[in-house]
Design a protein around this motif. Sequence first.
Motif, short mmCIF file in Angstrom:
data_model
loop_
_atom_site.label_atom_id
_atom_site.label_comp_id
_atom_site.label_asym_id
_atom_site.label_seq_id
_atom_site.Cartn_x
_atom_site.Cartn_y
_atom_site.Cartn_z
N VAL A 31 0.85 -1.20 0.00
CA VAL A 31 0.00 0.00 0.00
C VAL A 31 0.88 1.25 0.00
CG1 VAL A 31 -1.61 1.38 1.38
CG2 VAL A 31 -2.02 -1.06 1.06
N ALA A 32 1.95 1.22 0.80
CA ALA A 32 2.88 2.35 0.80
C ALA A 32 3.49 2.56 -0.57
CB ALA A 32 3.98 2.11 1.84
N GLU A 33 3.81 1.46 -1.25
CA GLU A 33 4.34 1.53 -2.60
C GLU A 33 3.32 2.12 -3.56
OE1 GLU A 33 7.27 0.83 -5.57
OE2 GLU A 33 7.42 0.60 -3.40
N THR A 34 2.09 1.69 -3.42
CA THR A 34 1.01 2.17 -4.29
C THR A 34 0.76 3.66 -4.11
OG1 THR A 34 -0.07 0.00 -4.27
CG2 THR A 34 -1.44 1.91 -4.85
N LEU A 35 0.77 4.11 -2.86
CA LEU A 35 0.40 5.49 -2.57
C LEU A 35 1.58 6.45 -2.56
CD1 LEU A 35 -2.20 4.94 0.31
CD2 LEU A 35 -2.61 5.15 -2.15
N SER A 36 2.78 5.94 -2.75
CA SER A 36 3.97 6.79 -2.68
C SER A 36 3.90 8.01 -3.60
CB SER A 36 5.22 5.96 -2.99
OG SER A 36 6.38 6.76 -2.97
N PRO A 37 3.51 7.86 -4.88
CA PRO A 37 3.43 9.05 -5.74
C PRO A 37 2.41 10.07 -5.23
CG PRO A 37 3.38 7.04 -7.04
CD PRO A 37 3.18 6.64 -5.63
N ILE A 38 1.33 9.58 -4.62
CA ILE A 38 0.29 10.49 -4.12
C ILE A 38 0.79 11.24 -2.89
CG2 ILE A 38 -2.07 10.61 -3.23
CD1 ILE A 38 -2.67 8.05 -4.80
N LYS A 39 1.53 10.56 -2.02
CA LYS A 39 2.05 11.20 -0.81
C LYS A 39 2.98 12.36 -1.14
CE LYS A 39 1.92 7.07 2.11
NZ LYS A 39 2.76 6.08 2.85
N ASN A 40 3.67 12.26 -2.28
CA ASN A 40 4.62 13.30 -2.67
C ASN A 40 3.97 14.44 -3.45
OD1 ASN A 40 6.78 11.85 -1.52
ND2 ASN A 40 7.05 10.64 -3.37
N TRP A 41 2.67 14.33 -3.70
CA TRP A 41 1.95 15.36 -4.45
C TRP A 41 1.88 16.66 -3.65
CZ3 TRP A 41 -2.57 17.96 -3.17
CH2 TRP A 41 -3.16 18.70 -4.20
N GLN A 42 1.96 17.78 -4.37
CA GLN A 42 1.83 19.10 -3.74
C GLN A 42 0.84 19.93 -4.54
OE1 GLN A 42 3.30 20.37 -0.91
NE2 GLN A 42 4.11 18.30 -0.55
N PRO A 43 -0.05 20.66 -3.86
CA PRO A 43 -1.03 21.49 -4.58
C PRO A 43 -0.35 22.68 -5.26
CG PRO A 43 -1.14 21.92 -2.22
CD PRO A 43 -0.21 20.75 -2.40
N THR A 44 -0.93 23.11 -6.38
CA THR A 44 -0.42 24.28 -7.08
C THR A 44 -1.44 25.42 -7.08
OG1 THR A 44 -1.25 23.54 -9.23
CG2 THR A 44 0.95 22.80 -8.59
#
Length: 210
Positions: free
Chosen positions: A68-81
């Motif tokens: 799950v951590a692997e799956t969500l890793s790209p989302i966790k690094n997301w930042q709003p613009t």
Amino acid sequence: MEQRDSAGVLGLTSTRARTRRLLIDTAMKMFDSGAFPSITEVAQEAQLSRATAYRYFPTQSALVSAIVAETLSPIKNWQPTKQDANARIDELLSFAFPRMLQHEGTLRAALHLSLTQWAQSQSIDAVPLKEKLVRGNRKAMLTQVVEPLNKELTPDLMDRVVRSLSLVYGSEIFLVMKDIWGCDNDELQDIGKWIAKAIVRQAREDALTP
């Protein structure tokens, strides 16, 4: 042989890292295909020994948490613009939902394990779990996304907004929209965004009520 990095954190040799990677990739493929494999079954699929797999993942919770951590890793690094809260929410859901749906089987497996552990904890002769699946990464993400509302809403309303949005931003919405209503992925995302906008709109109305 284990190694430590410059910060003194215990790491893995390249061989151990490759073995762990193989187990995670194999498990993810199995979960995403709709299976709910045991650690032994993952080991067999990866052509590794059962003992080897258990050295890396001693419990199913450890395995599911890792994938799950692997799956969500790209989302966790997301930042709003965006600066507007509604625009930020739309931006987050547009980014996150496709990635969640890509690994829907894995996220459903996490839900399944979480429900199973809850049921086990309710039994009269329940024993403490060796390792419990921990969830809740969405809290910090949603708090960041709705930060622009701080100047409009009270702390209590902000808390209610984050809690309400957590029902939309997560794999739980898959079960209702897809399993009960038969929505496809596009419909699911549209309804999720609609609900999120309604939550923010209601909070703003409540803030104006004497």
